[in-house]
Design an enzyme around this catalytic site. Structure first.
Site, PDB file in Angstrom:
ATOM      1  N   GLU A   1      79.009  32.505 -64.572  1.00  0.00           N
ATOM      2  CA  GLU A   1      78.838  33.556 -65.569  1.00  0.00           C
ATOM      3  C   GLU A   1      80.264  33.904 -66.004  1.00  0.00           C
ATOM      4  OE1 GLU A   1      76.367  37.690 -66.089  1.00  0.00           O
ATOM      5  OE2 GLU A   1      77.595  37.493 -64.299  1.00  0.00           O
TER       6      GLU A   1
ATOM      7  N   ASP B   1      77.962  35.012 -60.125  1.00  0.00           N
ATOM      8  CA  ASP B   1      77.930  36.263 -60.864  1.00  0.00           C
ATOM      9  C   ASP B   1      79.355  36.699 -61.216  1.00  0.00           C
ATOM     10  OD1 ASP B   1      76.486  38.751 -61.731  1.00  0.00           O
ATOM     11  OD2 ASP B   1      77.769  39.637 -60.187  1.00  0.00           O
TER      12      ASP B   1
END
Length: 747
Positions: free
Chosen positions: A428, A391
């Site tokens: 990401e 993330d």
């Protein structure tokens, strides 16, 4: 062995058995010089005698590594780091009790460098919970926030109490809401190991553990749990995916939200879990056996069964920030252990906030870097995890002041770590601080990326926007303009994910509808590239509904014929809706729970997705490890990929074009290692609001064009099972309906 301070401490109140252990240690030392000792005898006679005593507890200096609580002969080794603390106390609790059982200060002799390490003997391993008190300066402006009044969670805790049942609050205030627990490693893996499926063959299914089976319609025994996913493996196999990407399962606090639903007045929850409490512990509230302390075994049983059926498991991990939030957040662990080490701080001692959640982990500090590496190694070695999606991974490449590093040591370390050598690493490649690295993330030959540009391009093209054809061509090829050196597998292709609209909502809403999140609609992205096609939200208009279903099929078809690694969002195959909410991070309800009745209600869409996945699996030409060259490298008479428009070999690259076609020559697939020659594949894309005739490429050697899919046709005529394609009546012209996709096979 019995001399010095340690001997004196042991001599007071010594028990016969303790003396016997001491003598046994001396005997072992003597045997080591003059005789042979069996392995069994060595295990039974390891020199582990205590040297100190605190009340009823026997102690000795521990080993500084590994960090955390480790079982050693006769006891538990507790090791915790703090560079700036002046003292440390181990706090032991009896399981489930709020008051400490005992508090044991670490002696100065038990500190090595910046690590406190101590062995405590004779503990009942399954009945003990633990934490630490750290004393030191409390000078927030200088970055120090020590408070010995708070019992802190061990960052290396392998199991964590406090949220063993989903969303169950404590009956009374607890001085230590999150505590570590000692985990016994007795799971029988048999011969299980990472599957190591080649990246080009992956079809990823992004899943939320609770949302997948929490709805009453799921029909499982323990809804919303790891165990329930096991019951749904036949569904995953029918769909055809071979990797599940689980949204965060590292322990988090679902009760930390401060917002309320303005419609119901109910307090919202941290449902998605992007706010980690402990990086080594699985979320106990997701386990049917969490209250029994068996969550680790339940996760391992899920991994083992998924592997047995050929499905990899990828974890969504959050190393960019923690649940402690900003200066106003709670002190749970890192802040009280060593705030200056673990967090990026401004000169005035406040927190850098590149995560958008109040704090940012100082990931390129060597201590924090090792924490991340240790956690990932642990999940791979102890849980057999196949890959990780990171993330806001761009944060992992920032220095202590937040500046992007040219050669981020953490990213390089993870790429070259020997334990993670076969593990998939997916970034990401952006963060909340404005750093956007899609296509330029430091990859070291290993990292793949969530391709946000692919998502936005396909959405614009699907909607009929201008100036998209050239960008779409790059996306279909695996984005070589971004990943030329890395290959197509660096691109994780997706049209939807947990963050944003579902596929159904993408074609049903022009605007986000997030008021239920309690933030007056300020949250969630505004640039969704969506459209409602004449009515916002659900409608009874048959023409609009027909068009929406066609557009969903278009998106799936384009995703599955693109080079790279496709990823589906859980529920898109059955047209799950979140009623226009594009940021359901706080919604523990039907917005996020999959309604399994929709599988039957949208059986035509499910069938279409299933056949598209099977088609991709059947054709190695769609799953290349290396980029296409647009040249004929094998003298087949055709380039590996050729572009077409309404006329053969004449694509329309103009800004107003909304049509494009391409052909893959399957003969070139034989160049790929372990692959054989494939069929020819022709794909016509018409995102114009009018129908068009496409001139088909001529085939040789008795090959004919057969129809696999035509999204303009109504089900069940919109698609065939792979291998059952129907020959076209005419082999030179292909009528393609408005806003539709046609896929042909040349065989």
């Amino acid at each position: 062995h019995g001399t010095g301070a340690g001997g004196d401490a042991l001599g007071q109140g010594q028990q016969p058995g303790d003396r016997r252990a001491q003598l046994q240690g001396r005997s072992l030392a003597a045997d080591g010089f003059g005789g042979r000792v069996s392995a069994a005898a060595m295990i039974n006679r390891i020199d582990v005698y205590p040297t100190h005593r605190h009340g009823d507890y026997w102690l000795r200096a521990g080993r500084p590594y590994p960090f955390g609580a480790s079982i050693v002969p006769g006891g538990v080794n507790f090791a915790v780091f703090s560079r700036h603390a002046t003292s440390c106390t181990l706090v032991l609790f009896r399981r489930g009790e709020s008051e400490p059982l005992v508090e044991i200060p670490f002696l100065d002799a038990f500190r090595i460098g910046n690590v406190w390490a101590m062995v405590v003997f004779g503990l009942e391993l399954e009945e003990i919970e633990y934490g630490y008190r750290m004393d030191g300066p409390h000078r927030p402006h200088a970055g120090h926030r020590f408070n010995p009044g708070i019992v802190l969670l061990d960052p290396y805790a392998r199991a964590i109490t406090g949220r063993t049942r989903w969303a169950e609050p404590h009956a009374a205030p607890d001085p230590a809401p999150f505590r570590g627990r000692i985990l016994l490693d007795d799971f029988d893996w048999q011969d299980d190991r990472q599957l190591e499926i080649p990246a080009e063959d992956l079809i990823i299914y992004e899943m939320h553990v609770r949302g997948f089976t929490r709805h009453p319609s799921s029909g499982v025994k323990f809804p919303g749990t790891y165990a329930a996913i096991r019951e749904k493996i036949p569904y995953l196999l029918e769909l055809g995916v071979n990797a599940v990407e689980l949204m965060p399962i590292q322990e988090f606090d679902e009760l930390e939200s401060d917002f309320y639903n303005p419609y119901t007045g109910q307090k919202l929850r941290n449902y998605w879990g992007y706010s980690t409490v402990g990086f080594f512990a699985p979320k106990a509230g997701y386990a049917a056996t969490g209250a029994l302390g068996m969550e680790a075994d339940e996760v391992k049983a899920l991994v083992k069964l998924l592997h047995r059926h050929g499905i990899e498991i990828i974890l969504d991990v959050v190393f960019n920030h923690t649940a402690e939030g900003s200066e106003k957040g709670p002190t749970l662990s890192f802040r009280g252990l060593d705030n200056r080490t673990y967090y990026m701080l401004r000169p005035d001692g406040t927190y850098q906030n590149f995560s958008g959640t109040g704090n940012t982990l100082n990931c390129n500090n060597p201590v924090v870097r090792n924490l991340v590496l240790d956690a990932l190694r642990y999940w791979v070695s102890e849980y057999h995890i196949d890959g990780f999606r990171f993330d806001l991974a761009s944060i992992l490449g920032r220095d202590a002041e937040g500046h992007p590093l040219a050669n981020p040591p953490l990213l390089e370390l993870l790429a070259h770590d020997p334990v993670l050598g076969k593990t998939k690493l997916i970034a990401e490649a952006w963060d909340a601080g404005g750093l956007y690295q899609v296509g330029s993330f430091p990859a070291y030959g290993r990292w793949a990326e969530w391709n946000g540009r692919y998502r936005d391009t396909l959405r614009r093209f699907l909607k009929g926007d201008m100036e998209q054809v050239q960008e779409v061509a790059q996306a279909l090829k695996g984005s070589p303009h971004m990943y030329l050196e890395r290959g197509p597998t660096a691109s994780i292709n997706f049209v939807t994910c947990h963050d944003g609209f579902t596929l159904n909502d993408l074609v049903s809403y022009a605007e986000k509808h997030n008021l239920a999140n309690g933030e007056q609609g300020r949250d969630g992205a505004n640039d969704n590239h969506s459209w409602n096609w004449g009515h916002e939200g659900p409608t009874d208009d048959p023409a609009i509904n027909t068009l929406r279903r066609r557009l969903m099929r278009n998106a799936i078809a384009m995703l599955m014929v693109s080079q790279g690694v496709p990823m589906l969002l859980m529920g898109d195959e059955m047209a799950h809706t979140k009623q226009g909410n594009n940021n359901t991070y706080a919604q523990d309800n039907e917005l996020n729970w999959i309604d399994w009745a929709q599988v039957a209600a949208n059986a035509d869409l499910f069938r279409f997705v299933r056949h598209c996945i099977a088609f991709r699996k059947a054709h190695p030409a769609l799953r290349r490890r290396y980029h296409l060259h647009e040249r004929d490298l094998i003298d087949s008479g055709y380039p590996d990929i050729s572009w077409h428009g309404l006329r053969e070999g004449r694509p329309d690259w103009s800004s107003h074009s909304r049509t494009l076609a391409f052909m893959l020559c399957g003969m070139h697939a034989a160049l790929l290692p372990g692959r054989t020659a494939d069929d020819y594949i022709y794909v016509a894309l018409n995102m114009h609001w009018e129908s068009h005739n496409f001139e088909l490429p001529r085939l040789r050697d008795g090959r004919r064009w057969l129809l696999f899919a035509d999204t303009f046709r109504e089900p069940p005529n919109d698609i065939c099972a792979p291998g059952d394609e129907r020959p076209l009546r005419t082999q030179r012209n292909l009528p393609v309906g408005p806003r539709s996709v046609v896929i042909l096979v040349g065989r």
